[in-house]
Enzyme design. Structure first.
Site, mmCIF file in Angstrom:
data_model
loop_
_atom_site.group_PDB
_atom_site.id
_atom_site.type_symbol
_atom_site.label_atom_id
_atom_site.label_comp_id
_atom_site.label_asym_id
_atom_site.label_seq_id
_atom_site.Cartn_x
_atom_site.Cartn_y
_atom_site.Cartn_z
ATOM 1 N N MET A 110 62.708 20.841 56.122
ATOM 2 C CA MET A 110 61.988 19.765 57.804
ATOM 3 C C MET A 110 62.031 18.400 56.969
ATOM 4 S SD MET A 110 58.877 20.772 59.547
ATOM 5 C CE MET A 110 57.433 21.302 58.276
ATOM 6 N N ARG A 152 52.955 25.138 59.769
ATOM 7 C CA ARG A 152 51.542 25.550 59.730
ATOM 8 C C ARG A 152 50.994 26.714 59.726
ATOM 9 N NH1 ARG A 152 50.189 20.257 63.944
ATOM 10 N NH2 ARG A 152 51.146 18.859 61.815
ATOM 11 N N TYR A 204 50.349 19.201 53.072
ATOM 12 C CA TYR A 204 51.947 19.491 52.925
ATOM 13 C C TYR A 204 51.196 19.780 54.760
ATOM 14 C CZ TYR A 204 53.183 23.990 50.859
ATOM 15 O OH TYR A 204 52.375 25.209 50.561
ATOM 16 N N GLU A 205 52.546 20.021 55.540
ATOM 17 C CA GLU A 205 52.576 19.881 56.955
ATOM 18 C C GLU A 205 51.398 19.990 57.616
ATOM 19 O OE1 GLU A 205 55.184 21.937 56.922
ATOM 20 O OE2 GLU A 205 55.238 22.835 55.251
ATOM 21 N N GLY A 206 51.200 18.943 57.203
ATOM 22 C CA GLY A 206 50.031 17.826 57.864
ATOM 23 C C GLY A 206 49.124 18.218 57.056
#
Length: 576
Positions: free
Chosen positions: A164, A292, A435-437
């Site tokens: 990603m 997430r 990570y992942e927001g």
């Protein structure tokens, strides 16, 4: 020495069986109608065996060796590539994928349980296949039939892996600053040029091809996030030639040493658009939300592993005499007998059990949202998934790291050295909060983009679910626990109303309290899990021989959560 990792099969059986009663819902869904609990548990037992026998022995190896960048290619630690070949040969990548593309069509719940086990056994290795589910879901939802036919079969089967590619050196959480360009070609493809950083699995040597999901701007793109499009860019083209994708660097990290985190450079790389032009973020969010949820289960796995390691060490390490004595005939008692360590061990087990329960419930809600026969049931399940995904990602990853850090204290100085494994858990768990927001982004998403945007409709659905759990607990003779859950739910709803009122005259008010509000919501989610666990374990003989102990731990944990919840609401009042 470090305790060998073992799969939590007893907890899994309890959660799939009496806690979720998953089979009752599967029978109503044509895709899962033939699946029974015995089969589901057998699948997860095999998954646990793979994790214990193949992945866990490589965990310390990967941490010590790390990855190397050799002539522009990443070399993963010894055994990682062989483990991945075994993973593919056993059919694990296809577990919950759509049968139309070669998947096995099993519930997302089983895949989420497998994810937790993989992370508990070897988080770094799990990072490589960790984005497959999200990449497949994204392409299924938004790619053209031609792109789907080209990329879905090898991704579903695990022949290829995916990355990603969002972050750039100047654009982290603020994607409006993104600079990567996509220039259309005459044949319908595009040429991608730009730099991406912090790419998990970039340049890895596990698969012959890597499929990158890349955010970039078309020439006519408007400024800001409204001008971002999504593209699929492979390392290798169909004619066998190398695409214009290059590894510029390999990050040297605090943890997850066995997971390659790279800087990628795209130089006129051939790609194809996924979804509508300038609508790349909604398409990418399909992949991001899947990531997430997997990050949330990483928090569960770290908490559970920290608990296991601390329990094992505390019962064999002897220091001083406890009152009452655990083993009077010995010159010193295990530290597990001393009140501070006893309390710590109880916290570790209580938090990890209820995080797992809540995480599995979320996995089951995903299946209901996607496959339930009733449209209203799908809608309500979807609202809960939307609400609880940022909560689980942020709260579980924060708790996973904090609990691992607390567990290290039980080891004294031995926790700070490699032999017992807990220091690796502390290091590896820290990244999941970023990570992942980042967790701060999740908090803003929860309060501003979910709750304030829909006037609290999703929170009302969650409150309805809490009321159903409270009513069942009351029916099981747990009126006090039901009352606690109802009071927490009412107080969170009242807190939201205060935030909404404050936001009417102060636009910055929600941002100031977002982190605190998310933690309070996370504690309500775990409190709901506690009450449900206690009710099920108290009233269902199918809960197993340890049902009474399980119910007692859940009720004790409910008391801990009430204290934490009250502290968060006090902080929220002070901040707002």
């Amino acid at each position: 020495m470090s305790l060998p990792w073992q799969p939590p099969l007893d907890d899994i059986a309890f959660l799939l069986g009496p806690w979720l009663r998953a089979r009752d819902d599967w029978k109503r869904i044509p895709r899962f109608a033939a699946l029974d609990l015995d089969t589901a548990e057998a699948v997860l037992a095999e998954a646990g065996r793979f994790c214990a026998e193949v992945l866990a022995p490589l965990n310390a190896v990967g941490d010590l060796q790390g990855c190397r960048l050799v002539d522009g290619c990443v070399r993963t630690p010894d055994g990682f590539a062989q483990a991945y070949r075994r993973y593919v040969a056993d059919g694990w990548p296809a577990l919950a994928r759509d049968p139309e593309w070669g998947g096995q069509g099993l519930p997302a719940l089983l895949e989420l349980a497998f994810t937790e086990m993989q992370v508990g056994a070897n988080h770094a290795w799990t990072m490589y296949p960790g984005l497959l589910a999200g990449a497949v879901a994204c392409l299924q939802a938004h790619a053209s039939p031609d792109v789907q036919a080209r990329f879905l079969p090898p991704l579903v089967g695990g022949e290829w892996l995916a990355t990603m590619c969002l972050t750039e050196p100047q654009a982290g959480s603020d994607l409006s600053l993104l600079r990567t360009r996509a220039v259309p070609a005459a044949d319908g493809s595009v040429r991608i040029t730009g730099a991406k950083v912090f790419i998990s699995g970039g340049g890895q040597d596990l698969t012959p091809n890597i499929v990158h999901l890349v955010l970039a701007r078309l020439p006519d793109a408007p400024p800001g996030t409204r001008g971002i499009s999504l593209f699929v860019v492979p390392d290798m083209l169909e004619d066998g030639s190398r695409n214009g994708v290059f590894v510029d660097g390999l990050e040297h990290k605090m943890g997850l040493h066995g997971s390659a985190t790279t800087a990628l450079r795209f130089e006129g790389a051939v790609g194809w658009r996924v979804g509508e032009a300038h609508r790349g973020l909604p398409a990418m969010f399909v992949m991001m939300n899947a990531a997430r949820l997997h990050a949330a289960m990483q928090g569960v796995a770290h908490a559970a592993r920290a608990s296991e390691l601390a329990h094992a060490y505390a019962h064999q390490r002897r220091q001083m005499r406890a009152e009452p004595r655990m083993e009077p005939e010995q010159p010193a008692d295990p530290i597990a007998a001393h009140p501070p360590i006893r309390h710590l061990l109880r916290c570790l087990r209580g938090w990890s059990e209820q995080m797992r329960a809540a995480g599995y419930w979320l996995g089951h809600l995903i299946d209901l949202h996607e496959h339930a026969p009733d449209a209203d049931e799908r809608r309500r399940a979807g609202m809960l998934v939307e609400l609880l995904t940022p909560v689980a990602k942020a709260h579980f990853t924060e708790c996973g790291h904090l609990l691992a850090n607390r567990a290290l204290q039980a080891f004294g100085g031995y926790g700070y050295v490699r032999e017992y494994g807990i220091e690796q858990v502390v290091r590896d768990s820290r990244i999941a909060m970023i990570y992942e927001g980042s967790n701060e982004i999740q908090a803003l998403d929860l309060l501003q983009r979910k709750l304030l945007a829909d006037d609290g409709a999703r929170l009302t659905v969650f409150a309805d679910e809490c009321e159903r759990v409270a009513a069942k607990a009351e029916g099981a003779g747990l009126a006090a626990a039901a009352g606690v859950l109802r009071r927490l739910c009412r107080r969170l709803s009242a807190a939201f109303e205060r935030v909404r009122a404050a936001a009417a005259s102060d636009a910055s008010a929600p941002a100031r309290v977002a982190d605190t509000f998310l933690r309070a919501t996370g504690q309500l989610l775990l409190a709901c899990a506690c009450v449900r666990t206690a009710a099920v374990a108290s009233g269902d003989t199918g809960a197993g021989a340890d049902a009474c102990e399980r119910a007692e731990r859940a009720l004790w944990m409910l008391g801990e959560l009430r204290l934490e919840f009250n502290a968060q609401l006090a902080r929220l009042r002070a901040t707002s």
